[in-house]
Write a protein that holds these residues in place. Structure first.
Motif, mmCIF file in Angstrom:
data_model
loop_
_atom_site.group_PDB
_atom_site.id
_atom_site.type_symbol
_atom_site.label_atom_id
_atom_site.label_comp_id
_atom_site.label_asym_id
_atom_site.label_seq_id
_atom_site.Cartn_x
_atom_site.Cartn_y
_atom_site.Cartn_z
ATOM 1 N N TYR A 89 0.841 -1.194 0.000
ATOM 2 C CA TYR A 89 0.000 0.000 0.000
ATOM 3 C C TYR A 89 0.877 1.245 0.000
ATOM 4 O O TYR A 89 1.818 1.364 0.785
ATOM 5 N N PHE A 90 0.533 2.155 -0.900
ATOM 6 C CA PHE A 90 1.277 3.406 -1.007
ATOM 7 C C PHE A 90 0.351 4.577 -0.768
ATOM 8 O O PHE A 90 -0.771 4.620 -1.272
ATOM 9 N N CYS A 91 0.893 5.528 -0.038
ATOM 10 C CA CYS A 91 0.218 6.803 0.149
ATOM 11 C C CYS A 91 0.946 7.841 -0.698
ATOM 12 O O CYS A 91 2.165 7.755 -0.904
ATOM 13 N N ALA A 92 0.203 8.797 -1.203
ATOM 14 C CA ALA A 92 0.791 9.873 -1.984
ATOM 15 C C ALA A 92 0.075 11.176 -1.660
ATOM 16 O O ALA A 92 -1.062 11.168 -1.186
ATOM 17 N N THR A 109 3.647 0.284 2.621
ATOM 18 C CA THR A 109 3.383 -0.657 3.721
ATOM 19 C C THR A 109 3.104 -2.009 3.102
ATOM 20 O O THR A 109 2.208 -2.145 2.264
ATOM 21 N N ARG A 110 3.900 -2.987 3.495
ATOM 22 C CA ARG A 110 3.722 -4.346 2.978
ATOM 23 C C ARG A 110 2.834 -5.124 3.930
ATOM 24 O O ARG A 110 3.229 -5.369 5.069
ATOM 25 N N LEU A 111 1.662 -5.491 3.442
ATOM 26 C CA LEU A 111 0.659 -6.120 4.279
ATOM 27 C C LEU A 111 0.355 -7.518 3.769
ATOM 28 O O LEU A 111 0.070 -7.708 2.584
ATOM 29 N N SER A 112 0.446 -8.484 4.680
ATOM 30 C CA SER A 112 0.113 -9.869 4.345
ATOM 31 C C SER A 112 -1.053 -10.318 5.208
ATOM 32 O O SER A 112 -1.042 -10.127 6.431
ATOM 33 N N ILE A 113 -2.047 -10.914 4.561
ATOM 34 C CA ILE A 113 -3.222 -11.418 5.262
ATOM 35 C C ILE A 113 -3.217 -12.945 5.142
ATOM 36 O O ILE A 113 -3.288 -13.492 4.034
ATOM 37 N N LEU A 114 -3.142 -13.607 6.286
ATOM 38 C CA LEU A 114 -3.064 -15.070 6.270
ATOM 39 C C LEU A 114 -4.438 -15.709 6.452
ATOM 40 O O LEU A 114 -5.343 -15.121 7.031
#
Lengths: 114, 115
Positions: A89-92, A109-114
């Protein structure tokens, strides 16, 4: 000169958990954006804000909510995380409406959903 | 519909060789065009932008791009690639749509550089 700062940088969630991603900019920009980046798909706009107290849907808003209570902060919330939301996810942010202004990006932000 | 196409998903070049990354766009009005670079684990950094005037624009790190309206293209070039140029490159077209500053991104081209 911080620019656009995203927290956290990494997160692992279980399906159904909730979390909030924070974006902060110190450039007094009016417009802020949340994108997600998936392999082979470039960046896709989730939600955006054209000023404090305003938010609007982008291209892929489902499953996300946002808030812009302060001009410098733009929060992205996942109420009930799903594996399909595993992404970067990137914010700008950008100064204003004039479309020739380049957007400034955070580091993601690197987000992993298990 | 507005769109950006980067035809090459992956490109591999040798260090010192020349580079051209392709970008084609579809946009109903005068486009504002951008190239961003993303190094591994990093955010997007602006390389260069085109708004109007001279169709050949210079950017950072020795990159340049040429806007060709007749071909709806905005290709990125570098005469001699360095190993540090290995990254992913995104072309984007911008405009004011619905009252906000909107960017549409291509899918990206991943560049690998052989020593």
């Amino acid at each position: 000169n911080a620019g656009v700062t995203q927290t956290p940088k990494f997160r692992v969630l279980k399906t159904g958990q909730s979390m909030t991603l924070l974006c902060a900019q110190d450039m007094n920009h009016e417009y802020m954006y949340w994108y997600r980046q998936d392999p082979g798909m470039g960046l896709r706009l989730i939600h955006y804000s054209v000023g404090e107290g305003t938010t609007a849907k982008g291209e892929v808003p489902d499953g996300y909510n946002v808030s812009r209570l302060k001009k410098q902060n733009f929060l992205l919330g996942l109420e009930s995380a799903a594996p399909s939301q595993t992404s970067v996810y990137f914010c700008a942010s950008v100064k204003g409406e004039t479309s020739n202004q380049p957007q400034h990006f955070g580091d993601g932000t690197r987000l992993s959903i298990l | 519909a507005q769109s950006v196409t980067q035809p090459d998903i992956h490109i591999t070049v040798s260090e010192g060789a020349s580079l051209e990354l392709r970008c084609n766009y579809s946009y109903g009005a005068t486009p504002y065009l951008f190239w961003y670079v993303q190094s591994p684990g990093q955010g997007l950094q602006l390389l260069l932008k085109y708004f109007s005037g001279d169709t050949l624009v210079q950017g950072i790190k020795g990159f340049e791009a040429e806007f060709k309206r007749s071909q709806s293209s905005f290709n990125l070039r570098k005469p001699s690639v360095h190993w540090s140029d290995a990254a992913e490159y995104f072309c984007a077209v911008g405009g004011v749509a619905g009252g906000y500053n909107k960017l549409i991104f291509g899918a990206g081209t991943r560049l690998a550089v052989h020593p």
